[in-house]
Design a protein around this motif. Structure first.
Motif, mmCIF file in Angstrom:
data_model
loop_
_atom_site.group_PDB
_atom_site.id
_atom_site.type_symbol
_atom_site.label_atom_id
_atom_site.label_comp_id
_atom_site.label_asym_id
_atom_site.label_seq_id
_atom_site.Cartn_x
_atom_site.Cartn_y
_atom_site.Cartn_z
ATOM 1 N N SER A 285 0.833 -1.202 0.000
ATOM 2 C CA SER A 285 0.000 0.000 0.000
ATOM 3 C C SER A 285 0.876 1.264 0.000
ATOM 4 N N PHE A 286 2.085 1.144 0.553
ATOM 5 C CA PHE A 286 2.993 2.285 0.545
ATOM 6 C C PHE A 286 3.317 2.707 -0.878
ATOM 7 N N VAL A 287 3.636 1.703 -1.705
ATOM 8 C CA VAL A 287 3.993 2.001 -3.091
ATOM 9 C C VAL A 287 2.824 2.669 -3.815
ATOM 10 N N ALA A 288 1.623 2.111 -3.626
ATOM 11 C CA ALA A 288 0.455 2.676 -4.303
ATOM 12 C C ALA A 288 0.136 4.064 -3.756
ATOM 13 N N ASP A 289 0.269 4.196 -2.448
ATOM 14 C CA ASP A 289 -0.072 5.448 -1.781
ATOM 15 C C ASP A 289 0.861 6.587 -2.138
ATOM 16 N N ARG A 290 2.147 6.300 -2.131
ATOM 17 C CA ARG A 290 3.137 7.335 -2.426
ATOM 18 C C ARG A 290 2.911 7.874 -3.831
ATOM 19 N N PHE A 291 2.478 6.982 -4.726
ATOM 20 C CA PHE A 291 2.260 7.429 -6.092
ATOM 21 C C PHE A 291 0.943 8.206 -6.210
ATOM 22 N N SER A 292 -0.130 7.632 -5.658
ATOM 23 C CA SER A 292 -1.437 8.270 -5.882
ATOM 24 C C SER A 292 -1.569 9.551 -5.059
ATOM 25 N N LYS A 293 -1.115 9.540 -3.813
ATOM 26 C CA LYS A 293 -1.206 10.766 -3.019
ATOM 27 C C LYS A 293 -0.114 11.747 -3.407
ATOM 28 N N GLY A 294 1.100 11.208 -3.594
ATOM 29 C CA GLY A 294 2.257 12.075 -3.816
ATOM 30 C C GLY A 294 2.269 12.732 -5.177
ATOM 31 N N LEU A 295 1.763 12.037 -6.193
ATOM 32 C CA LEU A 295 1.838 12.623 -7.528
ATOM 33 C C LEU A 295 0.470 12.951 -8.107
ATOM 34 N N LEU A 296 -0.563 12.226 -7.683
ATOM 35 C CA LEU A 296 -1.883 12.480 -8.256
ATOM 36 C C LEU A 296 -2.829 13.106 -7.240
ATOM 37 N N GLY A 297 -2.384 13.266 -5.990
ATOM 38 C CA GLY A 297 -3.220 13.870 -4.954
ATOM 39 C C GLY A 297 -2.723 15.254 -4.585
ATOM 40 N N SER A 298 -3.089 15.707 -3.384
ATOM 41 C CA SER A 298 -2.778 17.109 -3.061
ATOM 42 C C SER A 298 -1.287 17.346 -2.894
ATOM 43 N N GLU A 299 -0.516 16.325 -2.511
ATOM 44 C CA GLU A 299 0.923 16.533 -2.429
ATOM 45 C C GLU A 299 1.514 16.745 -3.827
ATOM 46 N N HIS B 33 -6.632 7.923 -12.998
ATOM 47 C CA HIS B 33 -6.567 9.382 -12.896
ATOM 48 C C HIS B 33 -7.172 10.070 -14.119
ATOM 49 N N LEU B 34 -7.187 9.358 -15.248
ATOM 50 C CA LEU B 34 -7.732 9.957 -16.470
ATOM 51 C C LEU B 34 -9.241 10.100 -16.406
ATOM 52 N N ARG C 240 -12.340 7.294 -9.795
ATOM 53 C CA ARG C 240 -10.944 7.055 -10.135
ATOM 54 C C ARG C 240 -10.397 5.803 -9.456
ATOM 55 N N ARG C 241 -10.799 5.604 -8.201
ATOM 56 C CA ARG C 241 -10.290 4.467 -7.448
ATOM 57 C C ARG C 241 -10.729 3.158 -8.114
ATOM 58 N N LEU C 242 -12.026 3.129 -8.430
ATOM 59 C CA LEU C 242 -12.591 1.950 -9.075
ATOM 60 C C LEU C 242 -11.886 1.711 -10.412
ATOM 61 N N GLY C 243 -11.693 2.793 -11.153
ATOM 62 C CA GLY C 243 -11.024 2.699 -12.450
ATOM 63 C C GLY C 243 -9.624 2.137 -12.309
ATOM 64 N N ILE D 31 1.317 10.016 -19.539
ATOM 65 C CA ILE D 31 0.082 10.510 -18.912
ATOM 66 C C ILE D 31 0.393 11.707 -18.009
ATOM 67 N N LEU D 32 1.450 11.593 -17.205
ATOM 68 C CA LEU D 32 1.794 12.704 -16.308
ATOM 69 C C LEU D 32 2.193 13.944 -17.102
ATOM 70 N N ASN D 33 2.823 13.729 -18.251
ATOM 71 C CA ASN D 33 3.256 14.848 -19.088
ATOM 72 C C ASN D 33 2.100 15.557 -19.758
ATOM 73 N N HIS D 34 1.186 14.766 -20.275
ATOM 74 C CA HIS D 34 0.167 15.344 -21.159
ATOM 75 C C HIS D 34 -1.234 15.377 -20.581
ATOM 76 N N LYS D 35 -1.498 14.560 -19.592
ATOM 77 C CA LYS D 35 -2.889 14.438 -19.156
ATOM 78 C C LYS D 35 -3.069 14.714 -17.667
#
Lengths: 256, 120, 241
Positions: A67-81, A178-179, A184-187, A248-252
């Motif tokens: 969950s750390f790996v998933a969390d760091r990515f989703s919160k750290g790069l796709l969330g408010s952080e 994220h797209l 989003r979570r379900l996706g 995706i991070l670059n363009h979307k």
């Protein structure tokens, strides 16, 4: 810049894992002194509770690592952080690489802790490690068959490749989620399952009976080559997935 | 002295007026150094560019001059200072007379009133 | 180097089917304090997020200092978001370390000094700070840089009038004078005095882009009054009165 990102990611990781790694090792050590002394006397004793606690910690560690790996990515790069991370003067691939490296290292340390703690628990005579003879025997064994080391190294590489592929799939699944404008979570969950179906299909198609036989022919003549092939087959989709994540991070990117 | 800004006119013209009033009132005495633009702007809570414009106008009106080393100095030219003082006084008098006229006072009555006020 | 610090052409952005910006053309020069004014939902935040690269335009182009959004533009943009972005395990000084690592224009000592003058203890854990204190830390992070472009998204919404004055003063006394400051807000009367230029955004389009002096000179009224006139039909949604 990548090094600076790594410094930040590793600090965040250490804050979260130092405690659980420490707990696992300490519990293993405690078990070593309680578990085997009590054997045969009292089955439902403190020691079995401690063993349970130890197993609980190991399971928690595994769950936490994933969950750390998933969390760091989703919160750290796709969330408010992400508001902080994406306004840093770095390329998106650097952000992803930093998270990826940190994730792999986290898993490796967690794996090492899970691997080492049973040995800590076992009533082994540690003084053997201090003896010259023990090491001499090991060295002799290795010099007689130097290829064992290489094989071991390749095996480690393959473990890392498996981790990379798994983490890359997690990242891509989260990015695809994220797209979506909603759910989003379900996706993300759906696309993770989808990606694995895709991978399995791909592997079963590419590695038809014919190819496997051909590979086996190579394998019999050269075991290193077959391991390397395995590593490559793991890494190629991983690389493609990561490229897609960066795209995706670059363009979307859509931090609403 | 507070900075008071009204809504219906450009801010910089109002700032120039208030800087002048401060100079006449001796807040910034003749020959003294004016605070830096940034400080004045922060004090008045306005944009430094706006304050800069107001100060430029002040220089143009001959009330301040830029000195390469000391920054911006208030003029020591007594004549210029006096001229501004009279101009300001004239504005006040005019406003006073206008408002008195609205109350129905003639110019003479209005002129005499301040003296009476003093004796009370 | 470019004559304009910000340049947008035909900028269009939609979230799903809902358009947020509908064809924005904009050029802003260096050394200006610019108000991005409009009611909630007019596209202010969207425009700012586009400028710092948190979202991508659907169509159209935008450039900061003549370059497309990327690490180079991000290195000179100082962004105050409309939300908290901290990881809770950090202390303010950890963030200062991070900023010093990544932004060459971040002044560590200045950040510490600003904390002192704002009454924030930089060694406190962020988790233990009140919302207002966290906002101050964020303001310090942004203003302790001598950036070329400051993007401040609603810096004064949701705080009391005294804090508003205080924040504006902090911005005025700390921004880099060669830099441009873009402040988005719907509380116009509070920021009007500090602005060089005003941009009115309405339903994703620019209604007006003019210097504040010109607006006052031509219209004979404040920007705030003009704003109220233009947006009269729309119910204003206040942020934290």
């Amino acid at each position: 810049m990548l090094l600076k990102l790594l410094k930040y990611d590793f600090r965040a990781m250490w804050k979260q894992f130092s405690l659980i790694w420490g707990a696992a090792l300490v519990l293993a050590l405690v078990n070593r002194f309680t578990l085997f002394r009590d054997i045969g006397y009292d089955i439902i004793s403190n020691s079995s509770l401690l063993t349970l606690a130890f197993m609980g910690v190991v399971i928690a560690m595994i769950v936490l690592s994933v969950s750390f790996v998933a969390d760091r990515f989703s919160k750290g790069l796709l969330g408010s952080e992400g508001y902080l991370m994406h306004t840093l003067p770095v390329w998106p691939w650097q952000l992803v690489a930093s998270k990826l490296i940190c994730g792999v290292v986290t898993w490796m340390i967690s794996g090492a802790v899970a691997f080492v703690s049973p040995f800590l628990m076992a009533p082994m005579d540690w003084s053997i490690l201090m003896e010259f003879g023990f090491w001499r025997d090991i060295m002799r064994g290795l010099t007689q068959r130097p290829d064992t080391l290489l094989l071991l190294f390749e095996f480690c590489l393959m473990v890392v490749a498996v981790m990379l592929q798994f983490i890359a799939s997690i990242y891509l699944a989260l990015s695809i989620g994220h797209l979506l404008p909603r759910y989003r979570r379900l996706g993300s969950v759906a696309s993770f399952i989808g990606l694995y179906i895709l991978l399995v299909n791909l592997y079963s198609r590419v590695f038809s009976a014919h190819v496997v036989r051909a590979l086996l022919d190579v394998t019999t003549s050269n075991v290193y080559g077959s391991l390397l092939t395995a590593i490559a087959t793991l890494l190629i989709p991983a690389a493609l997935f990561l490229a897609a994540v960066c795209w995706i991070l670059n363009h979307k990117l859509n931090l609403e | 002295m507070d900075w008071k800004l009204e809504d219906d006119r450009p801010i910089w013209t109002q700032l120039t007026e208030q800087l002048k009033r401060r100079i006449i009132a001796g807040v910034y005495p003749p020959g003294s150094k004016l605070p830096p633009v940034r400080e004045l702007a922060a004090e008045a809570g306005v944009n430094p560019n706006t304050m800069q414009r107001a100060l430029a106008q002040l220089e143009q009106d001959g009330l301040a001059r830029a000195d390469r080393t000391a920054g911006r100095l208030v003029t020591q030219d007594a004549e210029a200072l006096e001229a501004v003082r009279t101009a300001q006084a004239r504005v006040i008098v005019q406003r006073y007379l206008n408002e008195m006229a609205e109350l129905g006072y003639s110019r003479e009555e209005a002129g005499l009133l301040p003296q009476k006020e003093e004796t009370i | 180097m470019s004559d304009y610090l910000i340049q947008c052409r035909g900028l269009y952005k939609s979230y799903g089917l809902r358009p947020a910006l509908r064809g924005v053309d904009l050029a802003v020069g260096p050394g200006r304090i610019v108000g991005l004014l409009g009611p909630n939902g007019s596209g202010k935040t969207t425009l700012i997020k586009l400028l710092c690269g948190l979202i991508q335009p659907t169509t159209g182009t935008l450039a900061v200092d003549g370059s497309a959004i990327g690490p180079y533009t991000k290195s000179m943009v100082s962004y105050l978001p409309d939300r908290m972005y901290f990881a809770s395990w950090m202390k303010a000084v950890d963030l200062f370390d991070l900023f010093r690592d990544f932004y060459a224009d971040f002044e560590y000592e200045k950040a510490i000094d600003m904390c002192r003058s704002l009454g924030v203890e930089p060694r406190d854990r962020l988790k233990a700070m009140s919302k207002g204190t966290k906002e101050k830390v964020q303001l310090v992070l942004v203003m302790a840089r001598s950036a070329r472009l400051y993007l401040l998204d609603e810096p004064i919404a949701g705080v009391d009038p005294a804090a508003r004055d205080f924040i504006l003063r902090t911005i005025l006394t700390n921004y880099n004078e060669e830099g441009t400051v873009l402040i988005s807000t719907h509380l116009i009367s509070d920021v009007e005095k500090v602005l060089d230029e005003a941009i009115f955004l309405k339903e994703g389009k620019i209604m007006l882009h003019e210097t504040v002096d010109n607006i006052r000179e031509k219209e004979g009224k404040s920007v705030d009054a003009l704003f109220r006139e233009i947006f009269r039909a729309e119910p204003m949604e206040g942020g934290g009165f």
